[in-house]
Motif scaffolding. Structure first.
Motif, PDB file in Angstrom:
ATOM      1  N   TRP A 295      23.318  31.247   0.744  1.00  0.00           N
ATOM      2  CA  TRP A 295      22.153  30.426   1.111  1.00  0.00           C
ATOM      3  C   TRP A 295      21.415  29.981  -0.139  1.00  0.00           C
ATOM      4  O   TRP A 295      21.124  30.792  -1.010  1.00  0.00           O
ATOM      5  N   MET A 296      21.134  28.711  -0.187  1.00  0.00           N
ATOM      6  CA  MET A 296      20.383  28.177  -1.320  1.00  0.00           C
ATOM      7  C   MET A 296      19.058  27.621  -0.809  1.00  0.00           C
ATOM      8  O   MET A 296      19.034  26.824   0.131  1.00  0.00           O
ATOM      9  N   ASP A 297      17.996  28.030  -1.447  1.00  0.00           N
ATOM     10  CA  ASP A 297      16.663  27.581  -1.040  1.00  0.00           C
ATOM     11  C   ASP A 297      16.430  26.180  -1.608  1.00  0.00           C
ATOM     12  O   ASP A 297      16.346  26.000  -2.811  1.00  0.00           O
ATOM     13  N   VAL A 298      16.346  25.203  -0.726  1.00  0.00           N
ATOM     14  CA  VAL A 298      16.080  23.835  -1.168  1.00  0.00           C
ATOM     15  C   VAL A 298      14.564  23.702  -1.305  1.00  0.00           C
ATOM     16  O   VAL A 298      13.832  23.990  -0.352  1.00  0.00           O
ATOM     17  N   PRO A 299      14.077  23.313  -2.486  1.00  0.00           N
ATOM     18  CA  PRO A 299      12.621  23.306  -2.702  1.00  0.00           C
ATOM     19  C   PRO A 299      11.881  22.374  -1.743  1.00  0.00           C
ATOM     20  O   PRO A 299      12.364  21.273  -1.423  1.00  0.00           O
ATOM     21  N   ASN A 300      10.731  22.821  -1.306  1.00  0.00           N
ATOM     22  CA  ASN A 300       9.846  21.942  -0.555  1.00  0.00           C
ATOM     23  C   ASN A 300       9.339  20.859  -1.498  1.00  0.00           C
ATOM     24  O   ASN A 300       9.435  21.004  -2.719  1.00  0.00           O
ATOM     25  N   ALA A 301       8.804  19.807  -0.924  1.00  0.00           N
ATOM     26  CA  ALA A 301       8.396  18.693  -1.779  1.00  0.00           C
ATOM     27  C   ALA A 301       7.196  17.978  -1.190  1.00  0.00           C
ATOM     28  O   ALA A 301       6.875  18.135  -0.004  1.00  0.00           O
ATOM     29  N   ILE A 302       6.536  17.216  -2.050  1.00  0.00           N
ATOM     30  CA  ILE A 302       5.499  16.306  -1.577  1.00  0.00           C
ATOM     31  C   ILE A 302       5.820  14.911  -2.101  1.00  0.00           C
ATOM     32  O   ILE A 302       6.478  14.763  -3.134  1.00  0.00           O
ATOM     33  N   THR A 303       5.372  13.916  -1.366  1.00  0.00           N
ATOM     34  CA  THR A 303       5.557  12.549  -1.849  1.00  0.00           C
ATOM     35  C   THR A 303       4.243  11.787  -1.697  1.00  0.00           C
ATOM     36  O   THR A 303       3.412  12.133  -0.859  1.00  0.00           O
ATOM     37  N   ALA A 304       4.103  10.788  -2.530  1.00  0.00           N
ATOM     38  CA  ALA A 304       2.976   9.861  -2.388  1.00  0.00           C
ATOM     39  C   ALA A 304       3.538   8.453  -2.505  1.00  0.00           C
ATOM     40  O   ALA A 304       4.430   8.198  -3.311  1.00  0.00           O
ATOM     41  N   GLU A 305       3.040   7.588  -1.658  1.00  0.00           N
ATOM     42  CA  GLU A 305       3.543   6.219  -1.635  1.00  0.00           C
ATOM     43  C   GLU A 305       2.385   5.238  -1.713  1.00  0.00           C
ATOM     44  O   GLU A 305       1.331   5.477  -1.111  1.00  0.00           O
ATOM     45  N   GLY A 306       2.575   4.151  -2.422  1.00  0.00           N
ATOM     46  CA  GLY A 306       1.610   3.071  -2.414  1.00  0.00           C
ATOM     47  C   GLY A 306       2.349   1.772  -2.144  1.00  0.00           C
ATOM     48  O   GLY A 306       3.404   1.520  -2.727  1.00  0.00           O
ATOM     49  N   ILE A 307       1.828   0.976  -1.242  1.00  0.00           N
ATOM     50  CA  ILE A 307       2.503  -0.271  -0.867  1.00  0.00           C
ATOM     51  C   ILE A 307       1.489  -1.415  -0.882  1.00  0.00           C
ATOM     52  O   ILE A 307       0.356  -1.264  -0.421  1.00  0.00           O
ATOM     53  N   PHE A 308       1.954  -2.523  -1.439  1.00  0.00           N
ATOM     54  CA  PHE A 308       1.128  -3.720  -1.416  1.00  0.00           C
ATOM     55  C   PHE A 308       1.981  -4.822  -0.790  1.00  0.00           C
ATOM     56  O   PHE A 308       3.108  -5.057  -1.206  1.00  0.00           O
ATOM     57  N   GLY A 309       1.441  -5.465   0.250  1.00  0.00           N
ATOM     58  CA  GLY A 309       2.267  -6.448   0.941  1.00  0.00           C
ATOM     59  C   GLY A 309       1.484  -7.642   1.441  1.00  0.00           C
ATOM     60  O   GLY A 309       0.248  -7.667   1.400  1.00  0.00           O
ATOM     61  N   LYS A 310       2.224  -8.625   1.887  1.00  0.00           N
ATOM     62  CA  LYS A 310       1.581  -9.798   2.490  1.00  0.00           C
ATOM     63  C   LYS A 310       2.442 -10.343   3.609  1.00  0.00           C
ATOM     64  O   LYS A 310       3.680 -10.317   3.534  1.00  0.00           O
ATOM     65  N   LYS A 311       1.753 -10.809   4.624  1.00  0.00           N
ATOM     66  CA  LYS A 311       2.450 -11.457   5.731  1.00  0.00           C
ATOM     67  C   LYS A 311       2.348 -12.964   5.552  1.00  0.00           C
ATOM     68  O   LYS A 311       1.304 -13.480   5.178  1.00  0.00           O
ATOM     69  N   PHE A 312       3.447 -13.618   5.791  1.00  0.00           N
ATOM     70  CA  PHE A 312       3.489 -15.073   5.708  1.00  0.00           C
ATOM     71  C   PHE A 312       3.944 -15.632   7.045  1.00  0.00           C
ATOM     72  O   PHE A 312       4.453 -14.887   7.887  1.00  0.00           O
ATOM     73  N   LEU A 313       3.843 -16.949   7.188  1.00  0.00           N
ATOM     74  CA  LEU A 313       4.403 -17.656   8.350  1.00  0.00           C
ATOM     75  C   LEU A 313       3.980 -17.006   9.661  1.00  0.00           C
ATOM     76  O   LEU A 313       4.804 -16.620  10.489  1.00  0.00           O
ATOM     77  N   ASP A 314       2.674 -16.842   9.790  1.00  0.00           N
ATOM     78  CA  ASP A 314       2.127 -16.245  11.005  1.00  0.00           C
ATOM     79  C   ASP A 314       2.668 -14.840  11.256  1.00  0.00           C
ATOM     80  O   ASP A 314       2.836 -14.421  12.402  1.00  0.00           O
ATOM     81  N   GLY A 315       2.982 -14.172  10.201  1.00  0.00           N
ATOM     82  CA  GLY A 315       3.430 -12.787  10.357  1.00  0.00           C
ATOM     83  C   GLY A 315       4.919 -12.631  10.539  1.00  0.00           C
ATOM     84  O   GLY A 315       5.425 -11.516  10.577  1.00  0.00           O
ATOM     85  N   SER A 316       5.678 -13.723  10.617  1.00  0.00           N
ATOM     86  CA  SER A 316       7.116 -13.538  10.832  1.00  0.00           C
ATOM     87  C   SER A 316       7.836 -13.168   9.530  1.00  0.00           C
ATOM     88  O   SER A 316       8.931 -12.637   9.566  1.00  0.00           O
ATOM     89  N   LEU A 317       7.229 -13.387   8.395  1.00  0.00           N
ATOM     90  CA  LEU A 317       7.801 -12.928   7.126  1.00  0.00           C
ATOM     91  C   LEU A 317       6.832 -11.949   6.482  1.00  0.00           C
ATOM     92  O   LEU A 317       5.622 -12.200   6.410  1.00  0.00           O
ATOM     93  N   GLN A 318       7.385 -10.863   6.064  1.00  0.00           N
ATOM     94  CA  GLN A 318       6.558  -9.825   5.478  1.00  0.00           C
ATOM     95  C   GLN A 318       7.225  -9.406   4.175  1.00  0.00           C
ATOM     96  O   GLN A 318       8.425  -9.121   4.146  1.00  0.00           O
ATOM     97  N   VAL A 319       6.447  -9.372   3.075  1.00  0.00           N
ATOM     98  CA  VAL A 319       7.014  -8.996   1.772  1.00  0.00           C
ATOM     99  C   VAL A 319       6.179  -7.851   1.197  1.00  0.00           C
ATOM    100  O   VAL A 319       4.951  -7.876   1.281  1.00  0.00           O
TER     101      VAL A 319
END
Lengths: 513, 310
Positions: free
Chosen positions: B203-227
């Motif tokens: 048995w190998m102990d797989v380390p616990n982890a934390i993550t942090a995410e930051g996202i910057f986005g924009k919707k175009f074309l009345d929301g049908s395109l998202q980047v």
């Protein structure tokens, strides 16, 4: 409502898995037991390096009613009275089977240093150098031949040291401090073994000295372990300080002898320079029409220890007496049949074959195949309640046989210089790492068969099991894609043959009487 | 060789396609189903051995192909359920010095629940707070102790994620998320390994982890395109380093910083159909591959109780 469902859901999941958190074992836990024998006459057994158990002299111990002894006893009572929690943990760790723990420490260092040097930026390789052990790369690279040698010297020196200890124990017959003072409780089972000199101290001193020579970067760590062991021997109630000091005297004397042998056994020349390595390969090519080549990128200029086959053996006079027959010629019908088998295994990796290949792989970063067999031996020693000198004897013959097996195997490897499957089968891929030395015969096969034969001799009730294991270890290399079937089968026979020399010696050492 | 296991879950769910993953802020209406079919390809020829980046001709370039079918269901209001199971194939480029066979097979089955805890409209936009719990476990007998070709960590994993997103009326949005990952034990096919000391177990102990995410986005074309532009930081809470020129193992501490871009487009004329593209690269790490991954996926929404609800 939904929020509470969410909470309940996540708490259930979390608690389910937190409950699965477990302590992973980092050493073998075992109980103190009545050993299956005391071996009061083991001082008469024939040692390996010493002429006899009486060769190493220690002073006669002071009488138990002397003021010197009573002062020791009273100092021990005081020390035990001040025992800390950490002291008790150390006692519970070291237990009363010193050979077991020091063997584990040896395996740990083997695994720690079993790291193959990588290439430099310019594609060259630097070899570990005992004169500059810090490296990089650090010294040593404890590959299987190196590991087999570490374990052989360690175990032989422990065994001889304990023969000497048993000789003096039963000559002087000084009972342990817990038998002298009602204020001292022994932490372990009373096995009625006289305490002067301390067998634990013999093993601690021997092990520290041998392992420090083999792993020079671990000198401080080993000295710390040694001190902790001495302290636990005292605080367990089993020894007074003069018991320890006498044990150290024996330990130091026998390890000096063992290290003198080691320094002249030829190991320092085993990693031959390129010119020598090339001439060995070319000699094989002239003789057989083939030679092994390393296929790593960048290519390693020299295989692993081409001259390990010239290292002094323990129980075989002439390595060529154990050299196997030539392998099938590359391109012959027998060879082609093996190509078909290997291709079939590679194309159809079953769960069972993968499990076997991995279970026995004992590759880089691990304690190596000799280490694996020491692990089995350790479990048997505990299971069958061997006392410290019996345990040392088991390891000594096991490890001599495996080192001799390794020497014989390396002789064959570089004499026949046979290619690995990846060299001659176009596009072949493996599930195990292909080692940096010729194929024939398989080191795993020889080490394992040699180890199994010694264990079968010492633990006859396990004979079938260990021989089955050795065969599985051998074929595991074929499943891994890095050996031919004849490397495995003939390697197994070779290991049995080599081990017989060691078993013959064991049968004559007086312990079977 | 290299540890990839941590990346997998994130390739899977964290910053994959825009839309309908446990890590975004999108909430599907109840009785709506979204089916995702994704393919991605990742490769690396460098990795961090401890803190130092290196190449290794033993493995040359390691290639990783993933096919991921996933389904998201709006179960009840504010609660979405996700199920996904990737098929992965790994191998080294030729020539390489190791001649190792790659691996292929089903990786981990993931089940996740996303809950919208809070939503508030303001004059300038809308704030949403969501929480996700996901659980994954190996769906085949792949060997985790075969890095860098292992399909995954080989251990059960439980992830708790909190997500907050603010969407401006202009169509710009920012999102932040934090995750705590509990990881169980991986089972090797050997009885001994070294992890800053001896371990006498498979048995190998797989380390616990934390993550942090930051996202910057924009919707175009009345929301049908998202980047979106995204950044993900992952940090193991324990673990050992890969030893010099040695294989990684599931006990390793794996840290990485990853940046990426993704886009998602809903075809206006085909109701419910969308296509997503993404690319991300690990730019810094510890015991991590410097892997770049590109993916494409099709998403399709439909209302599974449409007739009844009409």
């Amino acid at each position: 409502m939904r929020q509470s469902i969410y909470k309940v859901f996540s708490i259930l999941i979390l608690s389910g898995f937190v409950a699965c958190e477990k302590e992973l074992p980092t050493f073998l836990e075992f109980e103190s037991v009545q050993f299956s024998s005391v071996d009061a006459t083991a001082g008469n057994w024939t040692p390996i390096l010493l002429g006899s158990g009486a060769d190493i002299a220690i002073p006669a111990p002071s009488e138990v009613n002397s003021s010197a002894y009573l002062a020791e006893l009273s100092a021990l009572e005081t020390a035990i009275g001040q025992k800390t929690k950490a002291d008790q943990q150390a006692i519970d760790y070291w237990m009363d089977s010193p050979v077991v723990r020091w063997n584990e420490i040896a395996l740990e260092l083997i695994a720690k240093y079993n790291i193959i040097p990588g290439p430099n930026a310019d594609g060259t390789y630097t070899l570990p150098n005992p004169n500059t052990p810090d490296g990089p790369p650090a010294f040593p690279f404890s590959h299987p031949p190196y590991a087999s040698r570490v374990l052989a010297y360690l175990s032989v020196a422990q065994f001889d040291g304990l023969i000497s200890a048993w000789h003096h124990k039963f000559s002087f017959n000084r009972a342990a401090p817990f038998k002298q003072s009602a204020n001292i409780q022994y932490n372990f089972q009373d096995n009625n073994i006289p305490s002067y000199p301390s067998e634990g101290a013999v093993v601690a001193a021997v092990s520290r000295k041998i392992l420090s020579a083999m792993f020079p970067l671990e000198v401080d760590y080993l000295a710390e372990k040694e001190e902790e062991h001495y302290r636990s021997l005292l605080l367990s109630g089993g020894n007074v300080s003069s018991d320890i000091e006498a044990g150290k005297t024996i330990g130091n004397a026998i390890s000096t002898l063992a290290l003198a042998r080691a320094s002249g056994d030829g190991m320092s020349k085993a990693q031959a320079p390129k010119a020598v390595s090339d001439s060995i390969a070319n000699a094989a090519f002239e003789r057989f029409g083939w030679k092994w080549i390393n296929l790593e990128l960048p290519q390693r200029p020299v295989g692993l220890t081409p001259l390990f086959g010239k290292v002094q053996m323990w129980n075989v006079l002439n390595v060529e007496d154990t050299r196997p027959i030539a392998p099938p010629a590359v391109g012959s019908a027998e060879y082609l049949a093996d190509v078909a088998i290997l291709n079939d295994y590679a194309d159809n990796v079953t769960e069972e074959r993968r499990r076997i290949a991995n279970f026995w792989q004992d590759g880089l970063g691990t304690y190596t195949p000799p280490g694996h067999w020491n692990e089995f031996a350790k479990e048997f020693i505990v299971k069958y309640k061997q006392n410290p000198i019996r345990a040392a004897r088991t390891f000594a013959y096991l490890n001599m046989a495996m080192m001799d097996g390794g020497i014989s195997c390396w002789d064959a490897k570089y004499y026949y210089h046979y290619p690995r499957p990846i060299q001659t089968i176009e596009g072949f891929k493996t599930i195990a790492g292909t080692p940096n030395f010729p194929s024939y015969t398989s080191g795993h096969s020889v080490f394992s068969a040699a180890g199994a034969e010694v264990l079968a001799y010492i633990f006859p009730q396990k004979a079938n099991q260990v021989r089955d294991w050795a065969e599985e270890a051998a074929i595991s290399r074929v499943y891994g894609g890095i050996h031919w079937t004849f490397d495995a089968y003939i390697g197994t026979d070779q290991g049995k043959d080599v081990a017989q020399y060691t078993v013959n010696r064991a049968q004559a050492d007086g312990a079977d009487n | 060789m290299l540890k990839l296991n941590l990346t997998i879950t994130f390739l899977l769910f964290a910053v994959g396609l825009v839309g309908q993953t446990p890590s975004d802020a999108i909430m599907m209406e109840s009785k709506v189903v979204c089916i995702l079919f994704e393919y991605n390809y990742g490769q690396f020829d460098q990795y961090w051995e401890g803190p130092s980046i290196r190449e290794n001709q033993t493995i040359a370039t390691v290639k990783r192909n993933t096919v991921l079918p996933m389904m998201a269901v709006g179960v009840v209001k504010n609660l979405n359920l996700f199920v996904g199971l990737p098929y992965i194939k790994t191998e080294s480029s030729d020539p390489n010095g190791g001649k190792f066979a790659g691996a292929s097979g089903l990786q981990d089955l993931t089940v996740a629940v996303k809950y919208k805890a809070f939503e508030k409209k303001t004059a300038r936009g809308e704030l949403r707070v969501l929480g996700t719990v996901s659980f994954s476990t190996p769906a085949s007998n792949y060997l985790p102790d075969y890095m860098p070709y292992s399909l995954g960590a080989g251990a059960p994993e439980l992830a708790y994620r909190a997500i907050g997103q603010y969407t401006f009326n202009s169509g710009f949005y920012v999102r932040g998320a934090g995750t705590y990952l509990w990881k169980g034990y991986a089972k090797a096919e050997r009885e001994y390994y070294y992890n800053n000391g001896s371990f006498y177990t498979s048995w190998m102990d797989v380390p616990n982890a934390i993550t942090a995410e930051g996202i910057f986005g924009k919707k175009f074309l009345d929301g049908s395109l998202q980047v979106e532009l995204n950044y993900l930081k992952t940090q193991s809470l324990s673990g050992d380093d890969i030893r010099a020129y040695n294989s990684p193992q599931p006990t390793n501490k794996v840290n990485m910083d990853r940046v990426g871009i993704s886009a998602h487009y809903y075809f206006p004329k085909i109701e419910g159909l969308g296509i997503g593209l993404y690319h991300h690269s690990v730019i810094n790490g510890r015991n991590a591959p410097k892997i770049s991954t590109s993916g494409i996926g099709l998403t399709y929404f439909f209302n599974y109780l449409k007739r009844e609800s009409l």
